[in-house]
Motif scaffolding. Sequence first.
Motif, PDB file in Angstrom:
ATOM      1  N   LYS A   1      -2.265   0.641 -10.539  1.00 48.51           N
ATOM      2  CA  LYS A   1      -2.200  -0.763 -11.073  1.00 48.51           C
ATOM      3  C   LYS A   1      -2.740  -1.722 -10.476  1.00 48.51           C
ATOM      4  O   LYS A   1      -2.897  -2.930 -10.690  1.00 48.51           O
ATOM      5  CB  LYS A   1      -0.837  -1.150 -11.368  1.00 48.51           C
ATOM      6  CG  LYS A   1       0.087  -1.245 -10.277  1.00 48.51           C
ATOM      7  CD  LYS A   1       1.399  -1.679 -10.609  1.00 48.51           C
ATOM      8  CE  LYS A   1       2.219  -0.473 -11.021  1.00 48.51           C
ATOM      9  NZ  LYS A   1       3.778  -0.921 -11.265  1.00 48.51           N
ATOM     10  N   ARG A   2      -3.186  -1.522  -9.119  1.00 46.86           N
ATOM     11  CA  ARG A   2      -4.047  -2.308  -8.165  1.00 46.86           C
ATOM     12  C   ARG A   2      -5.309  -2.358  -8.189  1.00 46.86           C
ATOM     13  O   ARG A   2      -6.118  -1.421  -8.515  1.00 46.86           O
ATOM     14  CB  ARG A   2      -3.432  -2.167  -6.596  1.00 46.86           C
ATOM     15  CG  ARG A   2      -1.917  -1.869  -6.524  1.00 46.86           C
ATOM     16  CD  ARG A   2      -1.378  -2.647  -5.164  1.00 46.86           C
ATOM     17  NE  ARG A   2      -0.295  -2.279  -4.763  1.00 46.86           N
ATOM     18  CZ  ARG A   2       0.912  -2.595  -5.387  1.00 46.86           C
ATOM     19  NH1 ARG A   2       0.652  -3.451  -6.286  1.00 46.86           N
ATOM     20  NH2 ARG A   2       1.935  -2.228  -4.922  1.00 46.86           N
TER      21      ARG A   2
ATOM     22  N   ASN B   1      -9.468  -2.397  -7.199  1.00 46.73           N
ATOM     23  CA  ASN B   1     -10.085  -1.827  -6.072  1.00 46.73           C
ATOM     24  C   ASN B   1     -10.288  -2.928  -5.125  1.00 46.73           C
ATOM     25  O   ASN B   1     -10.217  -2.688  -3.622  1.00 46.73           O
ATOM     26  CB  ASN B   1     -11.561  -1.145  -6.504  1.00 46.73           C
ATOM     27  CG  ASN B   1     -11.134   0.065  -7.317  1.00 46.73           C
ATOM     28  OD1 ASN B   1     -10.316   0.678  -7.133  1.00 46.73           O
ATOM     29  ND2 ASN B   1     -12.353   0.243  -8.097  1.00 46.73           N
TER      30      ASN B   1
ATOM     31  N   LEU C   1      -7.232  -3.262  -2.813  1.00 44.91           N
ATOM     32  CA  LEU C   1      -6.866  -1.886  -2.009  1.00 44.91           C
ATOM     33  C   LEU C   1      -7.891  -1.903  -0.908  1.00 44.91           C
ATOM     34  O   LEU C   1      -7.668  -1.584   0.359  1.00 44.91           O
ATOM     35  CB  LEU C   1      -7.277  -0.343  -2.795  1.00 44.91           C
ATOM     36  CG  LEU C   1      -6.222  -0.466  -3.749  1.00 44.91           C
ATOM     37  CD1 LEU C   1      -6.695   0.862  -4.727  1.00 44.91           C
ATOM     38  CD2 LEU C   1      -4.694  -0.249  -3.162  1.00 44.91           C
ATOM     39  N   ARG C   2      -9.172  -2.501  -0.966  1.00 46.47           N
ATOM     40  CA  ARG C   2     -10.356  -2.603   0.181  1.00 46.47           C
ATOM     41  C   ARG C   2      -9.604  -3.532   0.915  1.00 46.47           C
ATOM     42  O   ARG C   2      -9.765  -3.212   2.125  1.00 46.47           O
ATOM     43  CB  ARG C   2     -11.469  -3.056  -0.543  1.00 46.47           C
ATOM     44  CG  ARG C   2     -12.546  -1.823  -0.497  1.00 46.47           C
ATOM     45  CD  ARG C   2     -13.922  -2.492  -1.001  1.00 46.47           C
ATOM     46  NE  ARG C   2     -14.155  -3.721  -1.649  1.00 46.47           N
ATOM     47  CZ  ARG C   2     -14.096  -3.797  -2.969  1.00 46.47           C
ATOM     48  NH1 ARG C   2     -14.023  -2.689  -3.514  1.00 46.47           N
ATOM     49  NH2 ARG C   2     -14.484  -5.275  -3.576  1.00 46.47           N
TER      50      ARG C   2
ATOM     51  N   MET D   1      -0.807   2.643  -6.446  1.00 48.01           N
ATOM     52  CA  MET D   1      -2.229   2.213  -6.141  1.00 48.01           C
ATOM     53  C   MET D   1      -2.795   2.180  -7.788  1.00 48.01           C
ATOM     54  O   MET D   1      -4.057   1.342  -7.816  1.00 48.01           O
ATOM     55  CB  MET D   1      -2.891   3.439  -5.618  1.00 48.01           C
ATOM     56  CG  MET D   1      -2.338   3.452  -4.126  1.00 48.01           C
ATOM     57  SD  MET D   1      -2.189   1.813  -3.175  1.00 48.01           S
ATOM     58  CE  MET D   1      -0.576   1.919  -2.614  1.00 48.01           C
TER      59      MET D   1
ATOM     60  N   ARG E   1      -6.917  -2.596   3.781  1.00 46.28           N
ATOM     61  CA  ARG E   1      -7.097  -1.551   4.830  1.00 46.28           C
ATOM     62  C   ARG E   1      -6.492  -2.090   6.063  1.00 46.28           C
ATOM     63  O   ARG E   1      -6.811  -3.277   6.345  1.00 46.28           O
ATOM     64  CB  ARG E   1      -8.321  -1.156   4.707  1.00 46.28           C
ATOM     65  CG  ARG E   1      -8.959   0.080   3.656  1.00 46.28           C
ATOM     66  CD  ARG E   1     -10.151   0.467   3.766  1.00 46.28           C
ATOM     67  NE  ARG E   1     -10.608   1.009   2.417  1.00 46.28           N
ATOM     68  CZ  ARG E   1     -11.866   1.105   2.216  1.00 46.28           C
ATOM     69  NH1 ARG E   1     -12.730   0.241   2.906  1.00 46.28           N
ATOM     70  NH2 ARG E   1     -12.303   1.278   1.017  1.00 46.28           N
TER      71      ARG E   1
ATOM     72  N   LYS F   1       0.802  -1.231   0.059  1.00 49.49           N
ATOM     73  CA  LYS F   1       0.066  -0.180   0.088  1.00 49.49           C
ATOM     74  C   LYS F   1       0.718   1.243  -0.099  1.00 49.49           C
ATOM     75  O   LYS F   1       0.142   2.493   0.225  1.00 49.49           O
ATOM     76  CB  LYS F   1      -0.936  -0.060   1.269  1.00 49.49           C
ATOM     77  CG  LYS F   1      -1.998  -1.058   1.285  1.00 49.49           C
ATOM     78  CD  LYS F   1      -3.485  -0.553   0.639  1.00 49.49           C
ATOM     79  CE  LYS F   1      -3.588   0.765   1.393  1.00 49.49           C
ATOM     80  NZ  LYS F   1      -5.069   0.947   1.164  1.00 49.49           N
ATOM     81  N   GLN F   2       2.053   1.091  -0.257  1.00 50.07           N
ATOM     82  CA  GLN F   2       2.934   2.380  -0.099  1.00 50.07           C
ATOM     83  C   GLN F   2       2.731   3.128  -1.678  1.00 50.07           C
ATOM     84  O   GLN F   2       2.771   4.196  -1.311  1.00 50.07           O
ATOM     85  CB  GLN F   2       4.500   1.971  -0.120  1.00 50.07           C
ATOM     86  CG  GLN F   2       4.700   1.506   1.607  1.00 50.07           C
ATOM     87  CD  GLN F   2       4.500   2.183   2.519  1.00 50.07           C
ATOM     88  OE1 GLN F   2       4.803   3.628   2.317  1.00 50.07           O
ATOM     89  NE2 GLN F   2       3.669   2.006   3.635  1.00 50.07           N
ATOM     90  N   HIS F   3       2.870   2.503  -2.695  1.00 46.27           N
ATOM     91  CA  HIS F   3       2.783   3.346  -3.895  1.00 46.27           C
ATOM     92  C   HIS F   3       2.317   2.380  -5.097  1.00 46.27           C
ATOM     93  O   HIS F   3       2.225   1.203  -4.697  1.00 46.27           O
ATOM     94  CB  HIS F   3       4.243   3.843  -4.348  1.00 46.27           C
ATOM     95  CG  HIS F   3       5.489   2.668  -4.337  1.00 46.27           C
ATOM     96  ND1 HIS F   3       5.381   1.981  -5.767  1.00 46.27           N
ATOM     97  CD2 HIS F   3       6.045   2.361  -3.623  1.00 46.27           C
ATOM     98  CE1 HIS F   3       6.544   1.159  -5.367  1.00 46.27           C
ATOM     99  NE2 HIS F   3       6.886   1.187  -4.038  1.00 46.27           N
TER     100      HIS F   3
END
Length: 66
Positions: free
Chosen positions: A35-36, A38, A41-42, A33, A45, A29-31
């Motif tokens: 290309k990742r 959703n 990312l959810r 985002m 958290r 989750k540092q950099h």
Amino acid sequence: MPKMKTKSSCKKRFSMTATGKVKGSQAGKQHGMIKRSNKFLRNARGTTLLSAPDAKIIKSFMPYAR
């Protein structure tokens, strides 16, 4: 015998739960985002508990956190 030193990097990145498990932030989750997905990312958290082999390594760096 002198006191053992705690690794500063571990004390900043990890914490211990009351039951002795190691809690840390989610990876990835540092950099980058864009290309990742959703969904990734959810799900990434907050914090998570480390697996047993990883927790054993971190506990050796934090002798007084048990």
